[in-house]
Design an enzyme around this catalytic site. Structure first.
Site, PDB file in Angstrom:
ATOM      1  N   LEU A   1       0.813  -1.213   0.000  1.00  0.00           N
ATOM      2  CA  LEU A   1       0.000   0.000   0.000  1.00  0.00           C
ATOM      3  C   LEU A   1       0.849   1.267   0.000  1.00  0.00           C
ATOM      4  O   LEU A   1       1.881   1.343   0.662  1.00  0.00           O
ATOM      5  CB  LEU A   1      -0.926  -0.003   1.224  1.00  0.00           C
ATOM      6  CG  LEU A   1      -1.892  -1.180   1.289  1.00  0.00           C
ATOM      7  CD1 LEU A   1      -2.769  -1.073   2.547  1.00  0.00           C
ATOM      8  CD2 LEU A   1      -2.763  -1.277   0.045  1.00  0.00           C
ATOM      9  N   HIS A   2       0.382   2.251  -0.780  1.00  0.00           N
ATOM     10  CA  HIS A   2       1.007   3.574  -0.822  1.00  0.00           C
ATOM     11  C   HIS A   2      -0.100   4.618  -0.743  1.00  0.00           C
ATOM     12  O   HIS A   2      -1.284   4.258  -0.641  1.00  0.00           O
ATOM     13  CB  HIS A   2       1.858   3.717  -2.092  1.00  0.00           C
ATOM     14  CG  HIS A   2       1.115   3.354  -3.347  1.00  0.00           C
ATOM     15  ND1 HIS A   2       0.045   4.074  -3.822  1.00  0.00           N
ATOM     16  CD2 HIS A   2       1.283   2.315  -4.220  1.00  0.00           C
ATOM     17  CE1 HIS A   2      -0.407   3.516  -4.937  1.00  0.00           C
ATOM     18  NE2 HIS A   2       0.324   2.445  -5.204  1.00  0.00           N
TER      19      HIS A   2
ATOM     20  N   HIS B   1      -3.365   4.150  -2.751  1.00  0.00           N
ATOM     21  CA  HIS B   1      -4.354   3.263  -2.128  1.00  0.00           C
ATOM     22  C   HIS B   1      -5.051   3.970  -0.963  1.00  0.00           C
ATOM     23  O   HIS B   1      -6.261   3.867  -0.798  1.00  0.00           O
ATOM     24  CB  HIS B   1      -3.670   2.009  -1.575  1.00  0.00           C
ATOM     25  CG  HIS B   1      -2.991   1.151  -2.598  1.00  0.00           C
ATOM     26  ND1 HIS B   1      -1.627   0.983  -2.630  1.00  0.00           N
ATOM     27  CD2 HIS B   1      -3.489   0.407  -3.612  1.00  0.00           C
ATOM     28  CE1 HIS B   1      -1.311   0.149  -3.614  1.00  0.00           C
ATOM     29  NE2 HIS B   1      -2.415  -0.202  -4.241  1.00  0.00           N
TER      30      HIS B   1
ATOM     31  N   GLY C   1      -8.959   3.580  -8.579  1.00  0.00           N
ATOM     32  CA  GLY C   1      -8.156   4.753  -8.907  1.00  0.00           C
ATOM     33  C   GLY C   1      -8.173   5.045 -10.402  1.00  0.00           C
ATOM     34  O   GLY C   1      -8.163   4.124 -11.219  1.00  0.00           O
TER      35      GLY C   1
ATOM     36  N   ASP D   1      -5.538   3.610 -13.041  1.00  0.00           N
ATOM     37  CA  ASP D   1      -5.836   2.498 -13.940  1.00  0.00           C
ATOM     38  C   ASP D   1      -7.159   2.814 -14.642  1.00  0.00           C
ATOM     39  O   ASP D   1      -8.189   2.184 -14.386  1.00  0.00           O
ATOM     40  CB  ASP D   1      -5.930   1.202 -13.146  1.00  0.00           C
ATOM     41  CG  ASP D   1      -4.618   0.900 -12.430  1.00  0.00           C
ATOM     42  OD1 ASP D   1      -3.732   0.325 -13.055  1.00  0.00           O
ATOM     43  OD2 ASP D   1      -4.473   1.289 -11.248  1.00  0.00           O
TER      44      ASP D   1
HETATM   45  P1  AMP Z   1      -3.409  -2.179  -7.116  1.00  0.00           P
HETATM   46  O1  AMP Z   1      -3.041  -2.556  -5.713  1.00  0.00           O
HETATM   47  O2  AMP Z   1      -2.272  -1.691  -7.937  1.00  0.00           O
HETATM   48  O3  AMP Z   1      -4.245  -3.242  -7.799  1.00  0.00           O
HETATM   49  O4  AMP Z   1      -4.363  -0.917  -6.989  1.00  0.00           O
HETATM   50  C1  AMP Z   1      -5.519  -0.960  -6.193  1.00  0.00           C
HETATM   51  C2  AMP Z   1      -6.334   0.260  -6.473  1.00  0.00           C
HETATM   52  O5  AMP Z   1      -5.582   1.435  -6.155  1.00  0.00           O
HETATM   53  C3  AMP Z   1      -6.744   0.399  -7.950  1.00  0.00           C
HETATM   54  O6  AMP Z   1      -8.079   0.863  -8.022  1.00  0.00           O
HETATM   55  C4  AMP Z   1      -5.768   1.419  -8.468  1.00  0.00           C
HETATM   56  O7  AMP Z   1      -6.261   2.164  -9.561  1.00  0.00           O
HETATM   57  C5  AMP Z   1      -5.603   2.313  -7.252  1.00  0.00           C
HETATM   58  N1  AMP Z   1      -4.346   3.060  -7.343  1.00  0.00           N
HETATM   59  C6  AMP Z   1      -3.104   2.563  -7.540  1.00  0.00           C
HETATM   60  N2  AMP Z   1      -2.198   3.559  -7.631  1.00  0.00           N
HETATM   61  C7  AMP Z   1      -2.894   4.720  -7.497  1.00  0.00           C
HETATM   62  C8  AMP Z   1      -2.532   6.102  -7.517  1.00  0.00           C
HETATM   63  N3  AMP Z   1      -1.267   6.495  -7.687  1.00  0.00           N
HETATM   64  N4  AMP Z   1      -3.503   7.020  -7.354  1.00  0.00           N
HETATM   65  C9  AMP Z   1      -4.790   6.622  -7.192  1.00  0.00           C
HETATM   66  N5  AMP Z   1      -5.194   5.348  -7.160  1.00  0.00           N
HETATM   67  C10 AMP Z   1      -4.266   4.399  -7.314  1.00  0.00           C
END
Ligand code: AMP
Length: 290
Positions: free
Chosen positions: A33-34, A37, A147, A150
């Site tokens: 997580l960042h 998220h 987010g 994506d």
């Molecule tokens: P992931 O863990 O990469 O599958 O991402 C989980 C959710 O977090 C998805 O809906 C992504 O679009 C969103 N997300 C990832 N990075 C970002 C970001 N930099 N800004 C906003 N949402 C994000």
């Protein structure tokens, strides 16, 4: 925060919340997580209670030569961050809970899943929609948060939710960026110091497009040429695609009279990164959101 490991228990908890007429929110993630998220989690908490965050590194959305094995897994740190934010439930099932032996079903959003990311990563979106459908069925939230980072994924999931009457509203939240513009991503952890510097050309190329639009440029071909020009000047970055597409159909846009995205994907060393800008007509002008 309660950590839930089984589908049966997640269903039980979620159905009790719905019976108590509480507004369930779901934030699906793959962990590591960042702030990107966490912005989704905070938005979910503004709109919903209780909030379920899921962490599941979904094997079905990785191609055979992709990074499933080495994808960052930082469960203890993720759990601490979510505890701190006072998230209600962390749903973190093991793979066999989501895909028990003999699992055979998948769901695919035709057309939207074949272009752009889908063309470069065959089967990727089928994996995404299959796991997100399962999560939405298990939790049955009122809202699910994704987010705009994506953008194609969010568009596909919204289509699936509509087509299958899933009942969840799909909320799409802004892109959270590092101070130098790089979109936050769990995959940024793979970048060496040099690659990390080179990676900033992605958001820089979008800023170049925004400047041109603000100066009155509306020609789609020259906007994309400008984006490519910025990226191609950086030898450490190999562009996969840069396209200006209609925000609804994801087909190439000929004009900027309807909402559109500039979508890009590039390899920085061995790491594949994506980024985008949203272009929306606003009265007589255009708003560009990076
Ligand atoms: P992931 O863990 O990469 O599958 O991402 C989980 C959710 O977090 C998805 O809906 C992504 O679009 C969103 N997300 C990832 N990075 C970002 C970001 N930099 N800004 C906003 N949402 C994000």
């Amino acid at each position: 925060m309660e950590i839930i490991r089984t589908v049966a228990w997640m269903k039980q908890v979620a159905s009790e919340a719905r019976r108590a007429e509480r507004l369930l929110g779901l934030v699906p993630t793959m962990g590591a997580l960042h702030e990107g998220h966490l912005s989704l989690v905070r938005e979910a908490q503004r709109e919903c209670s209780p909030v379920v965050v899921s962490i599941f590194v979904n094997p079905k959305q990785f191609g055979p030569s992709e990074d499933f094995q080495k994808y960052p897994r930082t469960f203890d740190a993720d759990r601490a961050v979510l505890e701190n934010l006072r998230v209600d439930y962390l749903f973190a099932p093991p793979p066999e809970e989501i895909y028990p032996a003999g699992f055979r079903t998948s769901v695919n959003v035709e057309g939207l899943s074949d272009r752009l990311e889908g063309r470069s990563r065959p089967g990727h979106f089928r994996g995404v929609t299959t796991v997100v459908l399962k999560l939405l069925e298990i939790v049955q939230p009122r809202f699910a948060f994704f987010g705009r980072k994506d953008a194609q994924q969010a568009r596909i999931i919204r289509q699936m939710a509509r087509d299958l009457d899933l009942g969840a509203e799909i909320a799409v939240c802004p892109i959270v960026r590092e101070a130098d513009g790089l979109a936050m991503s769990s995959r940024n952890a793979y970048l060496s110091a040099d690659e990390r510097r080179a990676a900033t050309v992605l958001s820089k190329s979008l800023q170049r497009a925004r400047k041109k639009i603000e100066a009155g440029e509306t020609d789609v071909v020259s906007l994309i040429a400008a984006v490519r020009g910025v990226i191609e000047k950086e030898p450490g970055v190999v562009l996969d695609y840069a396209e200006l597409v209609d925000a609804d159909s994801l087909e190439p846009a000929m004009t900027l009279r309807k909402p559109a995205y500039i979508l890009l994907a590039a390899k920085v060393g061995a790491t594949r990164l994506i980024d985008n800008a949203l272009i929306e007509p606003l009265g007589d002008s255009l708003r560009v959101t990076i």
